[in-house]
Design a protein around this motif. Structure first.
Motif, PDB file in Angstrom:
ATOM      1  N   MET A  62       0.852  -1.180   0.000  1.00 48.94           N
ATOM      2  CA  MET A  62       0.000   0.000   0.000  1.00 48.94           C
ATOM      3  C   MET A  62       0.889   1.232   0.000  1.00 48.94           C
ATOM      4  N   LEU A  63       0.671   2.134  -0.963  1.00 50.82           N
ATOM      5  CA  LEU A  63       1.475   3.348  -1.053  1.00 50.82           C
ATOM      6  C   LEU A  63       0.803   4.461  -0.265  1.00 50.82           C
ATOM      7  N   VAL A  64       1.566   5.063   0.636  1.00 49.35           N
ATOM      8  CA  VAL A  64       1.076   6.156   1.472  1.00 49.35           C
ATOM      9  C   VAL A  64       1.768   7.430   1.021  1.00 49.35           C
ATOM     10  N   GLY A  65       0.982   8.486   0.778  1.00 49.12           N
ATOM     11  CA  GLY A  65       1.526   9.769   0.358  1.00 49.12           C
ATOM     12  C   GLY A  65       1.213  10.067  -1.091  1.00 49.12           C
ATOM     13  N   GLN A  66       1.572  11.286  -1.523  1.00 52.11           N
ATOM     14  CA  GLN A  66       1.307  11.692  -2.903  1.00 52.11           C
ATOM     15  C   GLN A  66       2.601  11.875  -3.680  1.00 52.11           C
ATOM     16  N   THR A  67       3.389  12.905  -3.357  1.00 52.91           N
ATOM     17  CA  THR A  67       4.636  13.122  -4.089  1.00 52.91           C
ATOM     18  C   THR A  67       5.739  12.225  -3.542  1.00 52.91           C
ATOM     19  N   LYS A  68       5.925  12.241  -2.240  1.00 59.97           N
ATOM     20  CA  LYS A  68       6.850  11.308  -1.608  1.00 59.97           C
ATOM     21  C   LYS A  68       6.003  10.169  -1.057  1.00 59.97           C
ATOM     22  N   HIS A 151       4.428  12.303   7.364  1.00 51.53           N
ATOM     23  CA  HIS A 151       3.229  12.896   7.955  1.00 51.53           C
ATOM     24  C   HIS A 151       2.039  12.814   7.004  1.00 51.53           C
ATOM     25  N   ARG A 152       1.775  11.621   6.495  1.00 52.53           N
ATOM     26  CA  ARG A 152       0.655  11.416   5.577  1.00 52.53           C
ATOM     27  C   ARG A 152      -0.138  10.181   5.983  1.00 52.53           C
ATOM     28  N   THR A 153      -1.430  10.219   5.665  1.00 50.31           N
ATOM     29  CA  THR A 153      -2.335   9.088   5.849  1.00 50.31           C
ATOM     30  C   THR A 153      -3.053   8.861   4.530  1.00 50.31           C
ATOM     31  N   THR A 154      -3.130   7.611   4.103  1.00 48.96           N
ATOM     32  CA  THR A 154      -3.807   7.277   2.855  1.00 48.96           C
ATOM     33  C   THR A 154      -4.849   6.208   3.133  1.00 48.96           C
ATOM     34  N   SER A 155      -6.003   6.353   2.497  1.00 52.70           N
ATOM     35  CA  SER A 155      -7.102   5.417   2.653  1.00 52.70           C
ATOM     36  C   SER A 155      -7.400   4.771   1.304  1.00 52.70           C
ATOM     37  N   VAL A 156      -7.565   3.450   1.290  1.00 48.13           N
ATOM     38  CA  VAL A 156      -7.832   2.703   0.067  1.00 48.13           C
ATOM     39  C   VAL A 156      -9.013   1.772   0.305  1.00 48.13           C
ATOM     40  N   THR A 157      -9.944   1.715  -0.644  1.00 48.28           N
ATOM     41  CA  THR A 157     -11.026   0.742  -0.598  1.00 48.28           C
ATOM     42  C   THR A 157     -10.611  -0.473  -1.407  1.00 48.28           C
ATOM     43  N   PHE A 158     -10.690  -1.638  -0.794  1.00 49.05           N
ATOM     44  CA  PHE A 158     -10.195  -2.880  -1.370  1.00 49.05           C
ATOM     45  C   PHE A 158     -11.345  -3.882  -1.403  1.00 49.05           C
TER      46      PHE A 158
END
Length: 180
Positions: A62-68, A151-158
């Motif tokens: 799971m990738l967390v973040g946008q640019t980094k 300092h990022r949180t990412t949410s994914v629907t699986f």
């Protein structure tokens, strides 16, 4: 005088540590025990009893973040059972594979859809027609990954179903949202 000797002794001790190649880390390294498999979510939707169950496993990042971006390795295990006329998701377990690395964390929530409707096969294809094995129930996981170093949180629907189909976590997805 005692203070001066104590400071000189402490400086000498630090210098000897530096010469020996030892260092203090503010966070765990990515090697060693960071590969621990830690259970982050476990639920049973159906009590299977003596009926036959079919286990499935998916491992991804799971990738967390946008640019980094920081990758959080994830393993999802689920069991399916024949019930209500089609294969249903009976139980789900979510593991974080680098669970002892405190720089990342993973949480999950699940919701089950027990309605028998056309579902995708493990290869992603939908069988047309009235074949009963093409109908299945599904489960929807909401995976939330946090990377403290960026300092990022990412949410994914699986999505996963009773036929063995699952979404993928690798790469960018339209269902991915990032929150600061």
């Amino acid at each position: 005088m005692k203070k001066i000797l104590l400071v000189v002794g402490a400086a000498a001790a630090l210098a000897s540590c530096r010469e020996a190649g030892t260092a203090v880390q503010s966070h765990p390294s990515a090697s060693g025990t960071a590969d621990a498999k830690v259970l982050r979510f476990d639920t049973t939707f159906l009590k299977t009893g003596t009926t036959r169950t079919y286990p499935h496993t998916y491992t991804g990042k799971m990738l967390v973040g946008q640019t980094k971006k920081v990758a959080v390795p994830v393993q999802i295990n689920w069991t399916t059972v024949e019930q209500a006329g089609c294969p249903q998701v009976a139980a789900v377990q979510v593991y974080q594979l680098n669970g002892s690395d405190r720089r990342t964390s993973l949480t999950a929530k699940a919701m089950r859809d027990a309605v028998c409707k056309p579902g995708q096969q493990p290869a992603g294809a939908v069988r047309p027609g009235s074949n009963a094995s093409a109908y299945t129930g599904a489960a929807y996981l909401k995976l939330i990954g946090e990377a403290r170093e960026i300092h990022r949180t990412t949410s994914v629907t699986f999505t996963l179903n009773g036929l063995g189909y699952h979404d993928t976590l690798d790469g960018d997805s339209a269902t991915t949202s990032s929150v600061q």
